[in-house]
Design an enzyme around this catalytic site. Structure first.
Site, mmCIF file in Angstrom:
data_model
loop_
_atom_site.group_PDB
_atom_site.id
_atom_site.type_symbol
_atom_site.label_atom_id
_atom_site.label_comp_id
_atom_site.label_asym_id
_atom_site.label_seq_id
_atom_site.Cartn_x
_atom_site.Cartn_y
_atom_site.Cartn_z
ATOM 1 N N HIS A 117 0.801 -1.220 0.000
ATOM 2 C CA HIS A 117 0.000 0.000 0.000
ATOM 3 C C HIS A 117 0.841 1.282 0.000
ATOM 4 C CE1 HIS A 117 -3.490 2.468 1.711
ATOM 5 N NE2 HIS A 117 -3.958 1.914 0.624
ATOM 6 N N LYS B 87 3.090 4.457 -1.221
ATOM 7 C CA LYS B 87 3.024 5.369 -2.360
ATOM 8 C C LYS B 87 4.233 6.275 -2.248
ATOM 9 C CE LYS B 87 -1.500 5.151 -0.559
ATOM 10 N NZ LYS B 87 -1.994 4.037 -1.258
ATOM 11 N N ASP C 145 17.330 9.614 -6.766
ATOM 12 C CA ASP C 145 18.793 9.727 -6.618
ATOM 13 C C ASP C 145 19.279 9.398 -5.206
ATOM 14 O OD1 ASP C 145 18.864 10.475 -9.260
ATOM 15 O OD2 ASP C 145 19.048 12.634 -8.864
#
Lengths: 225, 225
Positions: A150, A152, A157
């Site tokens: 779940h 996000k 870099d």
């Protein structure tokens, strides 16, 4: 004579004081070379053309009907993503937003080392861009060890963390109340780098052994939005 | 005599230098009173008894079958929540976790000023604890202006931000891959305080005027998890 020496002593003391102040200020600047980036973006975002982010420098080179030259939460999110020069580690539950997909593919074509980890069930839903990423040659792994993968978040870099409530969908960007934190704070970035590394290794397809217990645990009953 | 004075001058210079160093170090400590709290919790959390968080100080006062005295991501999340002494502003999409509900109700009973903003549709799903909060006398408002009020954040005492991918459900805590950031970084906390204030005012029930366009926009087709 005594007065003269007193003057000299005070003078030298003042010089020593000012020199040490200078030295400490320099040291302080060296240890804190600038303000660490911390920004919060809120959604829904205004709708505006983002073409110039893919084909800079002109914000006016596109003739679509959307407003031009407007900075929005979404254009800032895209810009931070497109700032990647060496690597992008992306760990995202639902990925159906075509502009975000275009950005990730553009980074891959630019030579950025892109790795995508996504949820097994949601990578197959209608509109998912995961297939597009795979076709472009991007390395994608699906999480099979939890009910939902779940997260996000993205790490750019190895230094910039992009994370929040926002799934990479059009509805999330244009219609929902959502937040995204952009931060370079090492104490926040480091754990996400480590977690990505752990999940990436854990979901290496050459090591798959999805037990029946795990399969059974993949219940769909409860809300997990 | 000249040598003696030189010694005195150097001595005084050294004293001035060390005093100024002390003064600057003190000033530095005053301006930066300690490291700012930044922590990341990952889920799923191990399962352990959290009774001691509600009835301190003993971690061994409960006789349930869960492991005792174990610190987990969830126990840390609960502890940060329970550290509230004056206010808790909570903005959460899905709220069905009973331990988290118990914490929020306990804070309310302790005199903490609790405000809860939630999604209109998800406040009515099976297992939602929003009704329990309302019955306890907590001020709850439902967002009606977006497709989903998808935030999952809390601001404790106007100083500590708790935010991430984690909905306040049992599955999220025990079964999903999730993250929660705990931070006191003012540049991150401040925007969330302002956003909560904005959403709280925007969803004042005395000001409701849900237009037909907004109702029509409440589409359920796309994944918003």
């Amino acid at each position: 004579m005594s007065l003269m020496w007193t003057v000299k002593v005070v003078g030298l003391g003042a010089v020593a004081l000012s020199l040490s102040l200078e030295a400490l200020a320099w040291l302080h600047r060296r240890l804190r070379p600038g303000k660490i980036l911390n920004e919060v973006l809120f959604f829904p975002s205004e709708t505006a053309c983002v073409q110039h982010i893919f084909t800079p420098p002109s914000p006016y080179s596109c003739f679509c009907s959307l407003p031009h030259g407007v900075e929005t939460s979404f254009s800032r999110l895209l810009s931070y993503l497109m700032s990647a020069s060496s690597s992008l580690d992306l760990c995202v539950f639902a990925f159906s937003n075509m502009d975000l997909c275009r950005a990730v593919v553009a980074l891959h074509h630019r030579g950025v080392n892109v790795r995508v980890l996504t949820d097994k069930d949601y990578s197959a839903i209608t509109g998912s861009q995961i297939g597009v990423l795979r076709k472009a040659g991007i390395c994608v792994r699906s999480d099979i060890n939890s009910v939902y993968m779940h997260h996000k978040f993205a790490v750019v870099d190895g230094r910039l963390l992009i994370t929040g409530s926002l799934n990479w969908t059009l509805t999330a960007v244009q219609s929902n109340m959502e937040n995204v934190i952009i931060t370079e704070e090492p104490d926040l970035v480091r754990p996400f780098i480590q977690e990505f590394r752990r999940l990436w290794m854990q979901n290496d397809p050459t090591q798959y052994h999805d037990s029946s217990e795990q399969k059974a645990a993949r219940v769909m009953g409860e809300s997990n939005n």
